[in-house]
Design a protein around this motif. Structure first.
Motif: not given
Length: 337
Positions: A225-232
């Motif tokens: 999860p630390a390597a993910h971001w809110t998709p945009f």
């Protein structure tokens, strides 16, 4: 009590005469030498009162006059030598740097002006962002994590700018330590997000895809999860050689290797180059861990596209280079050609 009145009187008089307090030098401090077991506790408490709490009280008295001019205080001191009896801190220094060319403090320090119109912002101990004064407002190069958003907003405010003055966010590449805060910052400011087309799809995925790394270890990291971001989605894409309109002279240089769409940016008016992660400056200049690169073997040819006739260099990771330090960068690039 007399000492307190004198200190307060000097501060009030200085602030009234000049309208500001730039530097406070605290010379109040004392200590005695000998065995620790020989010091009376009352004397130790009094020394602590003078050396530590006295310095803290001076900070409280000075800070309002510093803040009025967008300053900050920074207390520092030394602890006891082994042979010192009780707390001994005669060299407590309270300083507030006069903010003239470096007007906005962050993390306790003034914001360094990398070049006229180019401000370096240390958004963490290891990550950097850059704020550029443009033709139509501000341009930010890279954002960092979500935690960096508050710092970036505060920096713009302390520069005397409305966060709404931020018109665009240019991302050097789509890795989490550069883009995670972008959606929140765009929401706060209304800024448009720009990135190279080769990395644009990654923003919508909310993570680096498996073929965006060269090693199993990095692909495992990208599942966390630390390597993910809110998709945009990006508002626009940029291409090699493009002069970004309104940015004050930022020229796009495609430097693939670290990621397919990695870019560096040349601020043409000052010949300052912002290299993102095309080159790292971790004591020595290099390409950073190959593990996290998409095509490690392509990084040298990508970096070779960066011009050498520059006056300052900003890195995504590591301290910027100016003056004689640029010579080492030029020599590094020369080896890649």
């Amino acid at each position: 009590m007399a000492t307190k009145l004198v200190a307060l009187g000097c501060i009030v008089y200085g602030a009234a005469e000049t309208g500001r307090v730039d530097v406070l030098v605290n010379n109040v401090g004392h200590g005695t030498y000998g065995a620790v077991e020989d010091v009376p506790m009352d004397e130790a408490r009094r020394r602590r009162e003078v050396n530590v709490f006295g310095a803290a009280r001076l900070t409280q008295l000075v800070l309002p006059h510093c803040v009025a001019d967008r300053g900050r205080s920074s207390p520092a001191g030394c602890t006891a030598w082994p042979s010192t009896r009780g707390p001994h801190a005669p060299t407590h220094r309270l300083h507030r740097t006069a903010l003239v060319t470096h007007p906005a403090p962050h993390r306790g320090e003034p914001v360094p002006l990398l070049a006229p119109g180019v401000i370096h912002i240390a958004i963490s101990k290891t990550n950097n962002a850059y704020l550029i004064e443009g033709d139509d407002g501000l341009t930010l190069v890279d954002v960092g994590s979500g935690k960096a958003v508050d710092l970036l907003l505060r920096t713009m405010t302390e520069l005397g700018r409305d966060p709404a003055d931020l018109n665009r966010i240019v991302l050097t590449h789509a890795h989490p330590d550069h883009v995670r805060g972008a959606p929140a910052l765009r929401e706060h400011t209304g800024a448009r997000v720009l990135i190279h087309a080769a990395d644009a799809a990654w923003l919508s995925d909310g993570r680096v895809p498996s073929d965006g790394r060269s090693s199993p270890a990095a692909r495992w990291f990208d599942q966390l999860p630390a390597a993910h971001w809110t998709p945009f989605k990006a508002d626009a894409t940029v291409e090699d050689g493009e002069l970004i309109a309104g940015s004050g002279g930022l020229r796009v240089i495609h430097t693939p290797g670290h990621s397919p769409g990695h870019i560096a940016l040349l601020h043409e008016p000052t010949r300052t180059v912002l290299v993102g992660d095309a080159v790292f400056h971790a004591r020595l200049l290099g390409y950073g861990p190959a593990t996290f690169a998409a095509e490690p073997a392509a990084r040298a040819s990508g970096a070779a596209r960066i011009p050498t006739d520059v006056t300052a260099v900003g890195f995504g990771h590591g301290a910027p280079l100016t003056g004689p330090g640029v010579d080492a960068f030029q020599a590094f690039l020369a080896k890649q050609r």
